[in-house]
Motif scaffolding. Structure first.
Motif, short mmCIF file in Angstrom:
data_model
loop_
_atom_site.label_atom_id
_atom_site.label_comp_id
_atom_site.label_asym_id
_atom_site.label_seq_id
_atom_site.Cartn_x
_atom_site.Cartn_y
_atom_site.Cartn_z
N LEU A 66 -24.80 -90.27 145.74
CA LEU A 66 -26.04 -89.88 145.08
C LEU A 66 -27.12 -89.67 146.14
O LEU A 66 -27.37 -90.55 146.95
CB LEU A 66 -26.50 -90.98 144.11
CG LEU A 66 -25.47 -91.46 143.08
CD1 LEU A 66 -26.00 -92.66 142.33
CD2 LEU A 66 -25.12 -90.34 142.12
N GLY A 67 -27.74 -88.49 146.12
CA GLY A 67 -28.84 -88.23 147.02
C GLY A 67 -28.46 -87.71 148.38
O GLY A 67 -29.30 -87.67 149.29
N GLU A 68 -27.24 -87.25 148.55
CA GLU A 68 -26.80 -86.81 149.87
C GLU A 68 -27.41 -85.47 150.28
O GLU A 68 -27.54 -85.17 151.46
CB GLU A 68 -25.27 -86.75 149.94
CG GLU A 68 -24.61 -85.58 149.24
CD GLU A 68 -24.43 -85.77 147.75
OE1 GLU A 68 -23.68 -85.01 147.15
OE2 GLU A 68 -25.05 -86.72 147.19
N VAL A 69 -27.80 -84.65 149.29
CA VAL A 69 -28.34 -83.32 149.62
C VAL A 69 -29.64 -83.45 150.42
O VAL A 69 -29.82 -82.79 151.45
CB VAL A 69 -28.58 -82.51 148.34
CG1 VAL A 69 -29.29 -81.19 148.68
CG2 VAL A 69 -27.25 -82.21 147.65
N SER A 70 -30.55 -84.28 149.97
CA SER A 70 -31.82 -84.44 150.69
C SER A 70 -31.62 -85.09 152.05
O SER A 70 -32.38 -84.84 152.99
CB SER A 70 -32.82 -85.25 149.85
OG SER A 70 -32.34 -86.55 149.62
N VAL A 71 -30.59 -85.92 152.17
CA VAL A 71 -30.28 -86.54 153.46
C VAL A 71 -29.89 -85.48 154.48
O VAL A 71 -30.31 -85.52 155.64
CB VAL A 71 -29.17 -87.59 153.30
CG1 VAL A 71 -28.58 -87.98 154.66
CG2 VAL A 71 -29.70 -88.83 152.59
N PHE A 72 -29.10 -84.49 154.04
CA PHE A 72 -28.67 -83.46 154.97
C PHE A 72 -29.73 -82.37 155.17
O PHE A 72 -29.86 -81.83 156.27
CB PHE A 72 -27.37 -82.81 154.46
CG PHE A 72 -26.14 -83.61 154.78
CD1 PHE A 72 -25.73 -83.80 156.09
CD2 PHE A 72 -25.40 -84.19 153.77
CE1 PHE A 72 -24.60 -84.54 156.38
CE2 PHE A 72 -24.26 -84.94 154.06
CZ PHE A 72 -23.87 -85.12 155.37
N SER A 73 -30.47 -82.06 154.12
CA SER A 73 -31.44 -80.96 154.22
C SER A 73 -32.77 -81.39 154.82
O SER A 73 -33.53 -80.56 155.33
CB SER A 73 -31.68 -80.36 152.84
OG SER A 73 -32.34 -81.29 151.98
N GLY A 74 -33.07 -82.69 154.72
CA GLY A 74 -34.35 -83.16 155.21
C GLY A 74 -35.52 -82.81 154.31
O GLY A 74 -36.69 -82.92 154.72
N THR A 75 -35.24 -82.39 153.09
CA THR A 75 -36.28 -82.03 152.13
C THR A 75 -36.42 -83.11 151.07
O THR A 75 -35.51 -83.92 150.86
CB THR A 75 -35.94 -80.70 151.46
OG1 THR A 75 -34.65 -80.82 150.82
CG2 THR A 75 -35.88 -79.58 152.49
N PRO A 76 -37.55 -83.16 150.36
CA PRO A 76 -37.71 -84.15 149.29
C PRO A 76 -36.66 -83.98 148.20
O PRO A 76 -36.12 -82.90 147.98
CB PRO A 76 -39.12 -83.85 148.75
CG PRO A 76 -39.83 -83.19 149.88
CD PRO A 76 -38.79 -82.37 150.58
N ARG A 77 -36.37 -85.05 147.51
CA ARG A 77 -35.35 -85.02 146.47
C ARG A 77 -35.81 -84.11 145.32
O ARG A 77 -36.94 -84.21 144.86
CB ARG A 77 -35.10 -86.43 145.93
CG ARG A 77 -34.70 -87.42 147.01
CD ARG A 77 -34.18 -88.70 146.41
NE ARG A 77 -34.11 -89.77 147.39
CZ ARG A 77 -33.15 -89.93 148.30
NH1 ARG A 77 -32.18 -89.04 148.35
NH2 ARG A 77 -33.17 -90.94 149.14
N THR A 78 -34.91 -83.27 144.86
CA THR A 78 -35.24 -82.32 143.80
C THR A 78 -34.85 -82.83 142.43
O THR A 78 -35.06 -82.15 141.42
CB THR A 78 -34.54 -80.98 144.05
OG1 THR A 78 -33.12 -81.19 144.12
CG2 THR A 78 -35.03 -80.34 145.35
N ALA A 79 -34.24 -84.01 142.36
CA ALA A 79 -33.82 -84.57 141.08
C ALA A 79 -33.96 -86.09 141.11
O ALA A 79 -34.17 -86.69 142.17
CB ALA A 79 -32.38 -84.17 140.76
#
Length: 219
Positions: A66-79
């Motif tokens: 859970l939450g791996e996308v923002s970890v890799f992208s460096g952007t705020p969580r979108t969900a």
């Protein structure tokens, strides 16, 4: 999905944390400083739009990141991730997680998982446009059952923590439509229901509903 061995090693990289039912596990708009490896419980992923509209995105269960996308992208969580039942997860610091993935050559595994989730999202949108409510409802319950059972099919499955409003969000209909759909599933012997509880009594019957041909069953 990561292999069993990689999943065990990953869990050793962080500390366990428990989350109460209905608590926010990851907040939309927050920085991707960490992610969660869910080990117990059921969670939902939603997006909160301006004006208060909540869009359902997915259910998640044990074995999911859970939450791996923002970890890799460096952007705020979108969900936002919310615990539907009491949950336990391993909190993984972002940099340590990235280093672990790179050192063990797991980047492609995570890419395959990301693609699988995209296909899941596309399939869900197609279902909303093409399938009758009761079929969509049966498929949603099957997905929840598979998360709860961790891949097994034996026995009665008890789904707790879900409101009719949340089921309506997941199937793209009104609460009254969900009530009608659950009634049809009850009459067929597939499920029993109580307040925030759905008991799947006959997995085979529920699977028949989920795979029904709308041209014949709903003619």
């Amino acid at each position: 999905m990561l292999s069993d061995e990689a999943w065990r090693e990953l869990r050793d990289q962080g500390a366990y944390r428990t989350f109460r039912e209905r608590s926010v596990m990851l907040r939309q708009g927050s920085a991707g400083t960490h992610l969660l490896a869910l080990t117990e419980g059921l969670a939902k992923v939603v997006c909160r739009e301006p004006g208060g509209v909540v869009t359902w995105l997915a259910f998640r269960g044990p074995g999911d990141l859970l939450g791996e996308v923002s970890v890799f992208s460096g952007t705020p969580r979108t969900a936002e991730v919310v615990a539907l039942t009491p949950c336990t997860a391993v909190v993984l610091e972002a940099e340590r997680f990235r280093r672990f993935i790179e050192q063990r050559g797991l980047v492609m595994d995570l890419m395959r998982q990301a693609l699988s989730r995209l296909r899941e999202s596309d399939a869900h949108r197609t279902e909303l446009l093409t399938l009758p409510l009761v079929v969509r409802l049966a498929r949603a319950l099957l997905r929840l059952a598979e998360l709860t059972m961790s891949g097994t099919e034996a026995g009665v499955v008890r789904l707790t923590g879900l409101s009719q409003e949340e089921i309506a969000q997941a199937t793209g209909v009104t609460r009254n439509a969900v009530i009608a759909g659950l009634q049809r599933l009850r009459e067929s012997g597939a499920v029993e229901t109580a307040r925030k509880v759905i008991v799947i009594k006959d997995m085979a019957v529920l699977r028949d509903w989920a795979t029904a041909d709308p041209k014949t069953k709903f003619a």
